[in-house]
Design a protein around this motif. Structure first.
Motif, PDB file in Angstrom:
ATOM      1  N   HIS A  54     -66.181  19.355-102.928  1.00 13.32           N
ATOM      2  CA  HIS A  54     -66.369  19.497-104.369  1.00 13.32           C
ATOM      3  C   HIS A  54     -67.012  20.848-104.643  1.00 13.32           C
ATOM      4  N   VAL A  55     -66.894  21.329-105.875  1.00 12.84           N
ATOM      5  CA  VAL A  55     -67.479  22.627-106.229  1.00 12.84           C
ATOM      6  C   VAL A  55     -68.976  22.657-105.970  1.00 12.84           C
ATOM      7  N   ASP A  56     -69.645  21.511-106.078  1.00 13.22           N
ATOM      8  CA  ASP A  56     -71.090  21.465-105.828  1.00 13.22           C
ATOM      9  C   ASP A  56     -71.435  21.675-104.358  1.00 13.22           C
ATOM     10  N   ASP A  57     -70.446  21.573-103.475  1.00 11.25           N
ATOM     11  CA  ASP A  57     -70.694  21.692-102.042  1.00 11.25           C
ATOM     12  C   ASP A  57     -70.273  23.042-101.476  1.00 11.25           C
ATOM     13  N   LEU A  58     -69.916  23.980-102.337  1.00  9.37           N
ATOM     14  CA  LEU A  58     -69.380  25.251-101.845  1.00  9.37           C
ATOM     15  C   LEU A  58     -70.392  26.029-101.023  1.00  9.37           C
ATOM     16  N   HIS A  59     -71.675  25.935-101.411  1.00  9.54           N
ATOM     17  CA  HIS A  59     -72.681  26.679-100.654  1.00  9.54           C
ATOM     18  C   HIS A  59     -72.804  26.135 -99.237  1.00  9.54           C
ATOM     19  N   VAL A  60     -72.656  24.817 -99.081  1.00  9.41           N
ATOM     20  CA  VAL A  60     -72.697  24.211 -97.753  1.00  9.41           C
ATOM     21  C   VAL A  60     -71.445  24.587 -96.960  1.00  9.41           C
ATOM     22  N   MET A  61     -70.320  24.561 -97.627  1.00  6.35           N
ATOM     23  CA  MET A  61     -69.066  24.906 -96.970  1.00  6.35           C
ATOM     24  C   MET A  61     -69.104  26.330 -96.429  1.00  6.35           C
ATOM     25  N   ALA A  62     -69.681  27.233 -97.213  1.00  2.00           N
ATOM     26  CA  ALA A  62     -69.754  28.632 -96.792  1.00  2.00           C
ATOM     27  C   ALA A  62     -70.561  28.773 -95.509  1.00  2.00           C
ATOM     28  N   LYS A  63     -71.607  27.976 -95.371  1.00  2.00           N
ATOM     29  CA  LYS A  63     -72.455  28.060 -94.191  1.00  2.00           C
ATOM     30  C   LYS A  63     -71.808  27.410 -92.970  1.00  2.00           C
ATOM     31  N   LEU A  64     -71.053  26.330 -93.197  1.00  2.00           N
ATOM     32  CA  LEU A  64     -70.562  25.514 -92.084  1.00  2.00           C
ATOM     33  C   LEU A  64     -69.184  25.900 -91.575  1.00  2.00           C
ATOM     34  N   VAL A  65     -68.225  26.102 -92.473  1.00  3.28           N
ATOM     35  CA  VAL A  65     -66.831  26.166 -92.019  1.00  3.28           C
ATOM     36  C   VAL A  65     -66.004  27.298 -92.613  1.00  3.28           C
ATOM     37  N   LEU A  66     -66.530  28.103 -93.507  1.00  5.04           N
ATOM     38  CA  LEU A  66     -65.688  29.091 -94.174  1.00  5.04           C
ATOM     39  C   LEU A  66     -65.375  30.300 -93.313  1.00  5.04           C
ATOM     40  N   GLU A  67     -66.363  30.765 -92.539  1.00  2.00           N
ATOM     41  CA  GLU A  67     -66.191  32.015 -91.801  1.00  2.00           C
ATOM     42  C   GLU A  67     -65.045  31.923 -90.786  1.00  2.00           C
ATOM     43  N   GLY A  68     -64.135  32.873 -90.873  1.00  2.00           N
ATOM     44  CA  GLY A  68     -63.025  32.931 -89.933  1.00  2.00           C
ATOM     45  C   GLY A  68     -62.058  31.771 -90.029  1.00  2.00           C
ATOM     46  N   ASN A  69     -62.045  31.083 -91.153  1.00  2.00           N
ATOM     47  CA  ASN A  69     -61.222  29.875 -91.297  1.00  2.00           C
ATOM     48  C   ASN A  69     -59.990  30.158 -92.147  1.00  2.00           C
ATOM     49  N   PRO A  70     -58.796  30.182 -91.544  1.00  2.00           N
ATOM     50  CA  PRO A  70     -57.579  30.445 -92.313  1.00  2.00           C
ATOM     51  C   PRO A  70     -56.930  29.189 -92.883  1.00  2.00           C
ATOM     52  N   TYR A  71     -57.613  28.044 -92.753  1.00  2.93           N
ATOM     53  CA  TYR A  71     -57.007  26.763 -93.145  1.00  2.93           C
ATOM     54  C   TYR A  71     -57.596  26.176 -94.422  1.00  2.93           C
ATOM     55  N   VAL A  72     -58.298  26.965 -95.209  1.00  2.00           N
ATOM     56  CA  VAL A  72     -58.903  26.442 -96.438  1.00  2.00           C
ATOM     57  C   VAL A  72     -57.944  26.646 -97.600  1.00  2.00           C
ATOM     58  N   LEU A  73     -57.590  25.563 -98.249  1.00  2.27           N
ATOM     59  CA  LEU A  73     -56.651  25.589 -99.366  1.00  2.27           C
ATOM     60  C   LEU A  73     -57.362  25.159-100.643  1.00  2.27           C
ATOM     61  N   GLY A  74     -57.133  25.896-101.733  1.00  5.89           N
ATOM     62  CA  GLY A  74     -57.802  25.596-102.993  1.00  5.89           C
ATOM     63  C   GLY A  74     -56.882  24.959-104.006  1.00  5.89           C
ATOM     64  N   ARG A  75     -57.376  23.949-104.702  1.00  6.73           N
ATOM     65  CA  ARG A  75     -56.636  23.310-105.786  1.00  6.73           C
ATOM     66  C   ARG A  75     -57.080  23.904-107.113  1.00  6.73           C
ATOM     67  N   ARG A  76     -56.270  23.674-108.144  1.00  7.90           N
ATOM     68  CA  ARG A  76     -56.567  24.229-109.461  1.00  7.90           C
ATOM     69  C   ARG A  76     -57.843  23.656-110.069  1.00  7.90           C
ATOM     70  N   ASP A  77     -58.251  22.463-109.631  1.00  8.04           N
ATOM     71  CA  ASP A  77     -59.465  21.860-110.187  1.00  8.04           C
ATOM     72  C   ASP A  77     -60.727  22.312-109.465  1.00  8.04           C
ATOM     73  N   GLY A  78     -60.609  23.261-108.525  1.00  9.37           N
ATOM     74  CA  GLY A  78     -61.777  23.770-107.829  1.00  9.37           C
ATOM     75  C   GLY A  78     -62.073  23.087-106.517  1.00  9.37           C
ATOM     76  N   VAL A  79     -61.392  22.000-106.202  1.00  8.16           N
ATOM     77  CA  VAL A  79     -61.585  21.325-104.922  1.00  8.16           C
ATOM     78  C   VAL A  79     -60.994  22.186-103.804  1.00  8.16           C
ATOM     79  N   LEU A  80     -61.761  22.362-102.733  1.00  7.71           N
ATOM     80  CA  LEU A  80     -61.289  23.106-101.571  1.00  7.71           C
ATOM     81  C   LEU A  80     -61.071  22.138-100.418  1.00  7.71           C
ATOM     82  N   ILE A  81     -59.962  22.281 -99.726  1.00 12.72           N
ATOM     83  CA  ILE A  81     -59.634  21.398 -98.617  1.00 12.72           C
ATOM     84  C   ILE A  81     -59.622  22.211 -97.323  1.00 12.72           C
ATOM     85  N   ASP A  82     -60.478  21.806 -96.398  1.00 16.19           N
ATOM     86  CA  ASP A  82     -60.570  22.469 -95.097  1.00 16.19           C
ATOM     87  C   ASP A  82     -59.670  21.741 -94.114  1.00 16.19           C
TER      88      ASP A  82
END
Length: 289
Positions: A99-127
């Motif tokens: 959820h958009v409220d979890d983006l700061h956690v996502m950035a710390k845990l799984v975003l770096e070097g991750n080519p598999y993150v897909l974004g939906r129009r409602d702001g939900v990101l799927i890893d």
């Protein structure tokens, strides 16, 4: 970026700015697919097709394969062997929804070097990353959901659960679809699937979707996307328009796809200008949508 202890003080704007800074500053960070195209296929239509395949076991005229891509330097790709018509759900994008409220956690845990993150129009990101910390979070979230289901249903709950990973799951390979190279068009689009508590219950257990945090009352318990054919397919590689953010560092292989309807007649703007004009004509979307 603020520490986790300061997370409550962060606004959505703060998180968005921090994530954009991370993408720009860390060259190891791959720009992720955003602004995914949405087809005129409803979630109910998609679920009906999925139920036929995953629950009823109806035979299909096609099957998925993950093998070497025909695109130079792309590694593996997703291929369809056989044939199907337009408007068919051919794959699911497996992974954990943030959820958009979890983006700061996502950035710390799984975003770096991750080519598999897909974004939906409602702001939900799927890893959809199938290994490392991403896989651990997915497994933990699925285990939590299954434990909750057992507690709710009691003795009548299933005692065995399906494997939600590819290749055990026949459709959980959407994360292997590549972006079309120059001169090629995508042949699939995305259909959002959100299911509330009590909706499509038998099917929910077979969807490779997990939520990073337990959903609040009234929120979907399953959030994901399906890959849907946009034309008749026959023995070909599956190509998905990534629509990467143009203000981030882009890999040399990435060439924006310009739909034929958006191309300008001869003698006007080139494809780069046509693409920019197309983007300017789109409505304002939520952050990361």
């Amino acid at each position: 970026m603020a520490d986790a202890d300061d997370a409550e003080a962060l606004t959505v704007a703060d998180i968005r700015e921090a994530l954009l800074a991370l993408v720009v500053e860390e060259r190891a960070v791959h720009p992720f697919p955003l602004r995914a195209p949405v087809l005129p296929l409803t979630a109910a239509d998609a679920c009906a097709q999925l139920a036929a395949v995953l629950l009823a076991g109806e035979p299909q005229t096609w099957q998925l394969e993950v093998r070497a891509s025909a695109i130079e330097g792309a590694g593996d790709g997703l291929h369809l062997r056989g044939n199907c018509e337009a408007g068919v759900v051919i794959a699911l994008y497996p992974g954990t929804a943030y959820h958009v409220d979890d983006l700061h956690v996502m950035a710390k845990l799984v975003l770096e070097g991750n080519p598999y993150v897909l974004g939906r129009r409602d702001g939900v990101l799927i890893d959809g990353r199938p290994d490392g910390v991403s896989a651990q979070i997915f497994d933990t979230a699925i285990a939590r959901e299954r434990a909750a289901a057992l507690a709710a249903v009691g003795p009548g709950a299933p005692r065995s659960w399906p494997d939600l990973r590819w290749p055990a799951h026949p459709l959980a390979a959407g994360h292997k679809a590549n972006h079309p190279p120059k001169g090629c068009a995508p042949n699939v689009g995305l259909c959002v699937i959100d299911l509330l508590q009590g909706q499509e219950v038998p099917l929910q257990n077979l969807l490779p979707f997990a939520s990073f945090r337990p959903p609040a009352e009234g929120e979907p318990v399953k959030r994901g996307v399906a890959l849907v054919s946009t034309s008749r397919l026959e023995n070909e590689e599956i190509l998905l328009d990534y629509k990467l953010q143009r203000d981030g560092p882009l890999e040399p292989w990435y060439v924006p796809y310009v739909p034929a309807a958006a191309e300008i007649s001869a003698g006007a703007e080139d494809s780069e200008g046509a693409y920019a004009a197309l983007k300017r004509s789109e409505p304002e979307l939520p952050p990361f949508a």
